[in-house]
Design an enzyme around this catalytic site. Structure first.
Site, mmCIF file in Angstrom:
data_model
loop_
_atom_site.group_PDB
_atom_site.id
_atom_site.type_symbol
_atom_site.label_atom_id
_atom_site.label_comp_id
_atom_site.label_asym_id
_atom_site.label_seq_id
_atom_site.Cartn_x
_atom_site.Cartn_y
_atom_site.Cartn_z
ATOM 1 N N LEU A 277 -5.671 9.607 -3.984
ATOM 2 C CA LEU A 277 -5.465 10.338 -2.739
ATOM 3 C C LEU A 277 -6.177 9.489 -1.708
ATOM 4 O O LEU A 277 -7.378 9.265 -1.816
ATOM 5 C CB LEU A 277 -6.073 11.735 -2.828
ATOM 6 C CG LEU A 277 -5.727 12.756 -1.740
ATOM 7 C CD1 LEU A 277 -4.224 12.955 -1.625
ATOM 8 C CD2 LEU A 277 -6.419 14.082 -2.016
ATOM 9 N N ASP A 278 -5.445 8.957 -0.715
ATOM 10 C CA ASP A 278 -6.034 7.919 0.139
ATOM 11 C C ASP A 278 -7.278 8.403 0.884
ATOM 12 O O ASP A 278 -7.518 9.598 1.034
ATOM 13 C CB ASP A 278 -4.990 7.328 1.097
ATOM 14 C CG ASP A 278 -4.539 8.297 2.170
ATOM 15 O OD1 ASP A 278 -5.384 8.691 2.999
ATOM 16 O OD2 ASP A 278 -3.349 8.650 2.208
ATOM 17 N N LYS A 279 -8.058 7.450 1.339
ATOM 18 C CA LYS A 279 -9.372 7.714 1.927
ATOM 19 C C LYS A 279 -9.303 8.684 3.104
ATOM 20 O O LYS A 279 -10.206 9.501 3.294
ATOM 21 C CB LYS A 279 -10.002 6.391 2.369
ATOM 22 C CG LYS A 279 -11.432 6.512 2.885
ATOM 23 C CD LYS A 279 -12.010 5.139 3.195
ATOM 24 C CE LYS A 279 -13.455 5.242 3.685
ATOM 25 N NZ LYS A 279 -14.038 3.906 3.969
#
Length: 245
Positions: A109-111
């Protein structure tokens, strides 16, 4: 001779051994093996190495044992936390969760996004969840920087060309929730997929939260908190994974 045959038949590939021992996923195990971090009876392991009963497997010089406590966690990831087990990243998800048993994130889950991510030490289950061909559903709540049109919703549903990845996204379920927000259910996990899809139509994501992975829901779990999956959740999850094999 019979004893030798039994040992050979019970041998497992080194990446599967590391996965079943809860060290990492099979994919990550292959990477560690290529990096020369894994030995079997003191000899550097290769991708095709098989482990037989009684052999000593070590990762970075420390023995890896098969006896372990199987863990499945749901974590509400805040923005800024990176979904990696690498200690070189100061904001890595493992330190953020701080669980006493070795675990690793299932997928990414991207930053800049928040919401539900699963963590486990069950390598086989993690692999099955991450396989794109299994069409596992992941549900998101998304807010963008301007009013949403019907054309935007239809375009998102029907597949969006992503030139930099040389692909077109799978058709998906998209429902308008408010003037500038929508809910989307994906069955694939391309890098920053929703953000790229929105950018294609001239929109910019201002908030992205994942609320479901397969049968596991974020619910009221507070940001930065985690919980163990219930026995019922684990049972249903494994039933879905077993049906696909």
């Amino acid at each position: 001779m019979k004893e030798e045959r039994r040992s050979e038949s019970s041998a497992v590939r080194i990446n599967k051994y590391l996965s079943q021992a809860g060290l990492c996923s099979r994919r990550q195990a292959d990477f560690y093996i290529e990096q020369g971090k894994v030995t079997v009876d003191g000899i550097l392991a290769e991708p095709g190495t098989k482990v037989m009963e009684g052999q000593e497997v070590c990762f970075e010089g420390k023995p890896v044992h098969m006896d372990r406590q199987v863990v499945y966690l749901a974590y509400h990831k805040p923005k800024g936390i990176v979904c990696t087990s690498s200690k070189e990243e100061k904001n890595n998800i493992i330190d953020a969760v701080g669980y006493p048993v070795r675990i690793y994130p299932v997928g990414r889950l991207d930053k800049d996004s928040q919401g539900l991510i699963l963590l486990t030490n069950d390598g086989d289950a993690a692999n099955e969840i991450m396989k794109a061909r299994n069409y596992h559903e992941k549900e998101y709540e998304v807010t963008v920087n301007k009013r949403i049109t019907n054309e935007f919703i239809q375009g998102m549903r029907n597949g969006v060309p992503l030139a930099d990845l040389n692909t077109v996204t799978r058709k998906c379920s998209v429902k308008k929730e408010g003037p500038d927000s929508f809910r989307i259910i994906l069955t694939q996990g391309l890098n920053r997929q929703i953000r790229r899809m929105c950018e294609y139509f001239g929109y910019r994501v201002t908030k992205l939260r994942r609320v479901r992975v397969m049968n596991i829901r974020l619910g009221g779990l507070k940001e930065g908190s985690f919980r163990k999956l219930t026995p019922e959740e684990i049972k249903k999850l494994k039933e879905e994974l077993t049906c696909e094999r």
